[in-house]
Design a protein around this motif. Sequence first.
Motif: not given
Length: 367
Positions: A66-76, A156-162, A164-170
């Motif tokens: 559910g992270i679309a903007d990792p750089l902003r999350v890390v910067w925060r 990265m999990a979000g990018k790999l499952a663009v 479809r929902s893959v609940p076990w990937l993360v």
Amino acid sequence: MLKIIAAQCIVLHHLAFYGPMSDHVRPFAPMFIGWLDTYARIAVQVFLVTSGFLAAKSLAPAGMPGIADPLRVVWRRYVRLVPPFMVATALAVGASALAGAWMTHYSISAMPTLLQLAAHALLLHTVLGYESISAGAWYVAIDFQLYALLTCLIWMAGKLAVRRSVPWLVPCLVIGGVCASQWYFNRDARWDAWAIYFFGSYGLGVLAWWARDPARHRATVVLLAAAILLPTLGALMVDFRSRIAVALVVACALVCISRRQNHHFGPSWLRMGGMGSNVGKISYGVFLVHFPVCLIVNAIFTRFVPAQPLLQAFGMLLAWGSSMLAGAAFYRWVQLPLSRLSSRGVGRASADSAVPPFLQPTLSTLK
């Protein structure tokens, strides 16, 4: 409760490890001082596991991308973490200068260079090989690395499952990181400046958060519990490390207690509120400022107090209590105001302005 116990163990470990008050007490209490010197530092594992536990709550509470903007999350995270850390670093520099006027001891750091201070401000001092100005400074850098690594795994999990929902990937990515850390990287001290060395403990906390959800299906909980227990037990059988064993116990405790917290599980002292909750909140402040406090008390007792074991033992107790008071003051007058300022700044900023200028082209590319 866990954070309170861990913070006290770290303070006492540094009092025993650095001296010189403990050097005078050791002949009369060799087992106690020796235990603090050798084993109390393992309490850092409690911070690692609980940090992963709370990071999962913040970044992926349900274990889904559910992270679309990792750089902003890390910067925060960076702007919340670094300002109080640099204040504590400045206190350590001042404490070393003052203590150096009263005693000569290896625990006193030399006056830092500008490059050393810059490396601390960027949380790169461990990676670049600079000496830490304060005890525990390495942990702040590692905690930031671990948070950034977890953020990247979830993104990265979000990018790999663009599509479809893959609940076990993360969870699978986290489990893979835990196994890689425990089975390989954590067995080689050359990696101890990098997050992957500690991810075996941090990832257990992440998995513990997902396993503690009472609403989660029983079969899923069993699988997550197996992911916590089996790889870690296997890694311990191959190469037993007390730090990994402690991390496993803490992760299991977090799962068991938090799954039953709504049912008033355990004795009343486990359900900490009021004063206990406040002491837990200041534990990070204690972790940051206890070293300069202990350094000053050591210098005072070296310069002005006779080297008698009972007097020096009283000095250790005084340093311990003073660290608690300093941690409370630091939390009230430094951490909280800086946290409010950083929250307002990040909240008002756009996605582009929430990261440093040199990262903005990369962010635009990702968009």
